[in-house]
Scaffold this motif. Sequence first.
Motif, PDB file in Angstrom:
ATOM      1  N   VAL A   1       3.179  12.902 -43.075  1.00 23.93           N
ATOM      2  CA  VAL A   1       3.305  11.724 -43.929  1.00 23.93           C
ATOM      3  C   VAL A   1       2.413  11.819 -45.165  1.00 23.93           C
ATOM      4  N   ILE A   2       1.147  12.100 -44.976  1.00 29.01           N
ATOM      5  CA  ILE A   2       0.237  12.160 -46.125  1.00 29.01           C
ATOM      6  C   ILE A   2       0.605  13.285 -47.089  1.00 29.01           C
TER       7      ILE A   2
ATOM      8  N   ASN B   1      -3.251   3.425 -50.864  1.00 35.31           N
ATOM      9  CA  ASN B   1      -2.740   4.310 -51.909  1.00 35.31           C
ATOM     10  C   ASN B   1      -1.371   3.922 -52.458  1.00 35.31           C
ATOM     11  N   PHE B   2      -0.632   3.064 -51.727  1.00 38.79           N
ATOM     12  CA  PHE B   2       0.706   2.707 -52.197  1.00 38.79           C
ATOM     13  C   PHE B   2       0.957   1.202 -52.227  1.00 38.79           C
TER      14      PHE B   2
ATOM     15  N   MET C   1       3.629  12.025 -49.123  1.00 39.92           N
ATOM     16  CA  MET C   1       3.338  10.925 -50.043  1.00 39.92           C
ATOM     17  C   MET C   1       2.346  11.342 -51.126  1.00 39.92           C
TER      18      MET C   1
ATOM     19  N   GLU D   1       5.994   0.029 -50.039  1.00 43.83           N
ATOM     20  CA  GLU D   1       5.858   0.156 -48.594  1.00 43.83           C
ATOM     21  C   GLU D   1       6.374   1.521 -48.162  1.00 43.83           C
ATOM     22  N   VAL D   2       5.650   2.187 -47.286  1.00 43.34           N
ATOM     23  CA  VAL D   2       6.074   3.464 -46.729  1.00 43.34           C
ATOM     24  C   VAL D   2       6.272   3.281 -45.229  1.00 43.34           C
TER      25      VAL D   2
ATOM     26  N   TYR E   1       7.174   5.014 -41.816  1.00 46.84           N
ATOM     27  CA  TYR E   1       7.296   6.305 -41.151  1.00 46.84           C
ATOM     28  C   TYR E   1       7.553   6.155 -39.659  1.00 46.84           C
TER      29      TYR E   1
ATOM     30  N   TRP F   1      -4.496   4.303 -45.010  1.00 49.07           N
ATOM     31  CA  TRP F   1      -4.367   5.188 -46.172  1.00 49.07           C
ATOM     32  C   TRP F   1      -3.153   4.804 -47.006  1.00 49.07           C
ATOM     33  N   LEU F   2      -2.028   4.566 -46.354  1.00 47.02           N
ATOM     34  CA  LEU F   2      -0.811   4.169 -47.063  1.00 47.02           C
ATOM     35  C   LEU F   2      -0.988   2.827 -47.762  1.00 47.02           C
ATOM     36  N   HIS F   3      -1.675   1.919 -47.110  1.00 43.39           N
ATOM     37  CA  HIS F   3      -1.909   0.602 -47.710  1.00 43.39           C
ATOM     38  C   HIS F   3      -2.769   0.730 -48.968  1.00 43.39           C
TER      39      HIS F   3
ATOM     40  N   ASP G   1      -2.074   4.231 -41.536  1.00 39.50           N
ATOM     41  CA  ASP G   1      -1.584   2.978 -42.106  1.00 39.50           C
ATOM     42  C   ASP G   1      -2.544   2.444 -43.175  1.00 39.50           C
TER      43      ASP G   1
END
Length: 281
Positions: free
Chosen positions: A83-84, A51-52, A87, A59-60, A62, A47-49, A45
């Motif tokens: 996921v990674i 990088n995106f 993305m 928002e991603v 999953y 990482w997604l925050h 979470d």
Amino acid sequence: MKRKLIKIFLLLMCTAMAASCSEDEELDISQIDFNPNNWESGELDKWLHSNFVVPYNIEVKYRFDRYEVPLDRVLAPVREDKVIPVMETIKYTWIDPYEAEGGSTFIKKLSPKQFVLVGSASYNDNGTITLGTAEGGRKVVLFVINNFDKTAKGEVRQMLHTIHHEFAHILHQTVMYPQSYRTISTGYTASWNDYSLAEARARGFISQYARSNPDEDFVEMVSIMLIEGRAGFNAIVNSSPAEAQPLLRQKEQIVVQYFKDAWNIDFYSLQTRTQTAINTL
């Protein structure tokens, strides 16, 4: 913005003998913990925050949410280890080329604001499977993520087809493409899936789905020109019937000029960047 639901179909019949289309295999969720009561924010979470969400306000999602996907389908959650890679692929092969050509403000302003990842395919009654949907220009749902392999060029192109298709919708709903595009080909039909790809190409359509209406024709041209690259697109045109080739070339030139006039983007440069990203992934 007009609400749309765009579906990209894999037009292959899935039978009990075809292991690659085995619904039971894809729906094996024995090793996936998707109990929402057990959820705690973790490294993924973060990482997604970073990088995106922070750079692009994307928002991603999953973690399985039944209300984000069709309620009439049997679907499996996504494996977290996929996921990674998915993305990273989206950023490297879609965001980065557009950002390099159009600038950071361009992609931040116009990109879809939510990606929803689903582990399995969405099986249809007619023997096809839905690989992705895009809704309202702001939400993209990607299926079959549990089978994703970033080293498989065909799978990467397949996923990018959905993303480029919907992003082109966002672009033309913001700045419309020239009306002259609508008159190049004849034979638009709501029954596009009843006709073969060869029949579509003979009328100057890049794909079967492009026959559904002029807007879909335009975005299919954009998407396929990008995922196939200039050499791949030229091969498609050159292998089409002689009477269809000028029609495809007219559409190509309108797409190229549209990107220049509306967005100050060199489409051929974008095409090259996209292909380089796919080939070096």
